[in-house]
Design an enzyme around this catalytic site. Structure first.
Site, PDB file in Angstrom:
ATOM      1  CG  ASN A 117      -1.803   1.152   1.368  1.00  0.00           C
ATOM      2  OD1 ASN A 117      -1.400   2.277   1.097  1.00  0.00           O
ATOM      3  ND2 ASN A 117      -3.036   0.933   1.789  1.00  0.00           N
ATOM      4  CG  HIS A 165      -8.172   4.169   1.257  1.00  0.00           C
ATOM      5  ND1 HIS A 165      -8.284   4.056   2.626  1.00  0.00           N
ATOM      6  CD2 HIS A 165      -9.400   4.548   0.824  1.00  0.00           C
ATOM      7  CE1 HIS A 165      -9.522   4.349   3.001  1.00  0.00           C
ATOM      8  NE2 HIS A 165     -10.209   4.667   1.924  1.00  0.00           N
ATOM      9  CD  GLU A 169      -7.135  -6.350   3.106  1.00  0.00           C
ATOM     10  OE1 GLU A 169      -7.238  -6.342   1.865  1.00  0.00           O
ATOM     11  OE2 GLU A 169      -6.345  -5.629   3.723  1.00  0.00           O
ATOM     12  CD  GLU A 182      -7.430  -0.082   1.319  1.00  0.00           C
ATOM     13  OE1 GLU A 182      -7.767   0.845   2.062  1.00  0.00           O
ATOM     14  OE2 GLU A 182      -6.437  -0.775   1.507  1.00  0.00           O
ATOM     15  NE  ARG A 216      -9.224   8.386   4.852  1.00  0.00           N
ATOM     16  CZ  ARG A 216      -9.424   7.453   5.789  1.00  0.00           C
ATOM     17  NH1 ARG A 216      -8.645   6.398   5.853  1.00  0.00           N
ATOM     18  NH2 ARG A 216     -10.391   7.567   6.660  1.00  0.00           N
ATOM     19  NE  ARG A 220      -7.427  11.398   5.856  1.00  0.00           N
ATOM     20  CZ  ARG A 220      -7.936  10.840   6.961  1.00  0.00           C
ATOM     21  NH1 ARG A 220      -7.178  10.058   7.688  1.00  0.00           N
ATOM     22  NH2 ARG A 220      -9.176  11.065   7.334  1.00  0.00           N
ATOM     23  CB  THR A 274      -9.383   1.782   7.518  1.00  0.00           C
ATOM     24  OG1 THR A 274      -9.035   2.581   6.388  1.00  0.00           O
ATOM     25  CG2 THR A 274     -10.727   1.145   7.286  1.00  0.00           C
ATOM     26  CG  HIS A 293      -5.362  -1.624   9.480  1.00  0.00           C
ATOM     27  ND1 HIS A 293      -4.904  -1.025  10.619  1.00  0.00           N
ATOM     28  CD2 HIS A 293      -5.857  -0.630   8.708  1.00  0.00           C
ATOM     29  CE1 HIS A 293      -5.138   0.279  10.543  1.00  0.00           C
ATOM     30  NE2 HIS A 293      -5.704   0.544   9.387  1.00  0.00           N
ATOM     31  CG  HIS A 344       0.848   6.251   4.847  1.00  0.00           C
ATOM     32  ND1 HIS A 344      -0.096   7.216   5.113  1.00  0.00           N
ATOM     33  CD2 HIS A 344       0.348   5.095   5.331  1.00  0.00           C
ATOM     34  CE1 HIS A 344      -1.113   6.665   5.758  1.00  0.00           C
ATOM     35  NE2 HIS A 344      -0.867   5.382   5.894  1.00  0.00           N
TER      36      HIS A 344
HETATM   37  N1  PXP Z   1      -5.851  -3.217   4.131  1.00  0.00           N
HETATM   38  C1  PXP Z   1      -6.823  -2.279   4.182  1.00  0.00           C
HETATM   39  C2  PXP Z   1      -8.179  -2.666   3.707  1.00  0.00           C
HETATM   40  C3  PXP Z   1      -6.553  -0.972   4.634  1.00  0.00           C
HETATM   41  O1  PXP Z   1      -7.543  -0.051   4.701  1.00  0.00           O
HETATM   42  C4  PXP Z   1      -5.241  -0.643   5.008  1.00  0.00           C
HETATM   43  C5  PXP Z   1      -4.917   0.753   5.443  1.00  0.00           C
HETATM   44  O2  PXP Z   1      -5.188   1.645   4.433  1.00  0.00           O
HETATM   45  C6  PXP Z   1      -4.257  -1.638   4.911  1.00  0.00           C
HETATM   46  C7  PXP Z   1      -4.595  -2.925   4.501  1.00  0.00           C
HETATM   47  C8  PXP Z   1      -2.834  -1.366   5.244  1.00  0.00           C
HETATM   48  O3  PXP Z   1      -2.685  -1.008   6.572  1.00  0.00           O
HETATM   49  P1  PXP Z   1      -1.308  -0.469   7.087  1.00  0.00           P
HETATM   50  O4  PXP Z   1      -1.037   0.813   6.354  1.00  0.00           O
HETATM   51  O5  PXP Z   1      -1.523  -0.288   8.541  1.00  0.00           O
HETATM   52  O6  PXP Z   1      -0.273  -1.516   6.762  1.00  0.00           O
END
Ligand code: PXP
Length: 252
Positions: free
Chosen positions: A11, A47, A155, A74, A49, A53, A105, A198, A14
């Site tokens: 992901n 994602h 998930e 996402e 949003r 952001r 999330t 997550h 960030h």
């Molecule tokens: N899976 C989903 C569905 C998420 O919403 C997120 C966070 O955006 C992640 C995985 C990844 O989480 P993390 O950034 O904490 O590794």
């Protein structure tokens, strides 16, 4: 069961968070995605949003055009996001709950509580060829509802497990892990593909990797943070190796 290969979805939200702190174009989430792909990521997650952001609309178009691995898009279950997904037709769409004031999330989607609406919401996405995934807590009612509305994937939210681990509350962590493990089995038995994500890091990703029914981990914040110190390719290579070390052998 024969244990399937475990995919790593990276992901890159960030990277966009850092970019947006200064408002320019750098660092580029697309460059990060390409680097992740080269380092062994099996997919890229972004994602979009509601408040934009981190990831912006144009990032989704650029990711679709510039990466070769599947994009997992996402999004919240809103009409605006549905229209964007239908325009781009990413490989996968992961439906997540979203609240403006949250930092990330925070919990799973209430599929069970919103079955009729979500069933109608995911139908056009499925018809467009997207693999629809529901981001849920490890709760049998949510798994059954996800299957009922026609999702292909669930998930499982690993946030609470990771938090308990960080706090050193290993009894709570193990209770979460047990719940996630049996939820993964139930979802798999119901014909759903099982992902997890997550908060995962080098300590907790192996716990999820050890569950044979889980076929994909989606990891963002930790990998992007770790990349500051060791570089993104190293962070991904190391994550891949801790996942592989924890995975039950393919024939087991
Ligand atoms: N899976 C989903 C569905 C998420 O919403 C997120 C966070 O955006 C992640 C995985 C990844 O989480 P993390 O950034 O904490 O590794």
């Amino acid at each position: 069961m024969a244990v399937p290969f475990l995919r790593l979805g990276v992901n890159i939200d960030h990277v966009a968070t850092i970019r947006n702190a200064r408002g320019g174009d750098a660092p580029s989430p697309v460059r990060a995605a390409q680097m992740a792909e080269k380092a062994g990521a099996d997919g890229i997650t972004a994602h979009l949003r509601e408040d934009r952001r981190h990831i912006r609309d144009e990032d989704i178009a650029a990711l679709m055009a510039n990466i070769s691995v599947p994009l997992n898009f996402e999004m919240a279950a809103t009409e605006e996001m549905q229209a964007i997904a239908l325009r781009h037709k990413p490989h996968a769409v992961c439906i997540v709950p979203e609240r403006r004031e949250e930092r990330t999330t925070e919990g799973g989607l209430g599929v069970h509580q919103d079955q009729d609406r979500l069933s109608a919401f995911v139908a056009p996405l499925r018809d467009a060829g997207c693999r629809v995934s529901m981001f849920i807590e490890a709760d049998p009612a949510q798994i059954e509802a996800s299957a009922k509305i026609g999702a292909a994937v669930v998930e499982l939210h690993t946030g609470a497990l990771c938090e308990a681990h960080l706090e050193g509350d290993f009894a709570t962590r193990d209770a979460h892990l047990e719940r996630i493990t049996s939820a993964a089995k139930l979802a798999h038995d119901m014909g759903l593909e099982v992902h997890a994500g997550h908060g995962l890091d080098f300590d907790t990703a192996p716990m999820a990797a050890a569950i044979p029914e889980v076929v994909e981990l989606n990891i963002g914040h930790f990998l992007i943070g770790e990349a500051i110190f060791t570089g993104l390719p190293n962070a991904i290579t190391q994550m891949r190796s801790v996942m592989d070390a924890a995975r039950p052998p393919a024939g087991s």
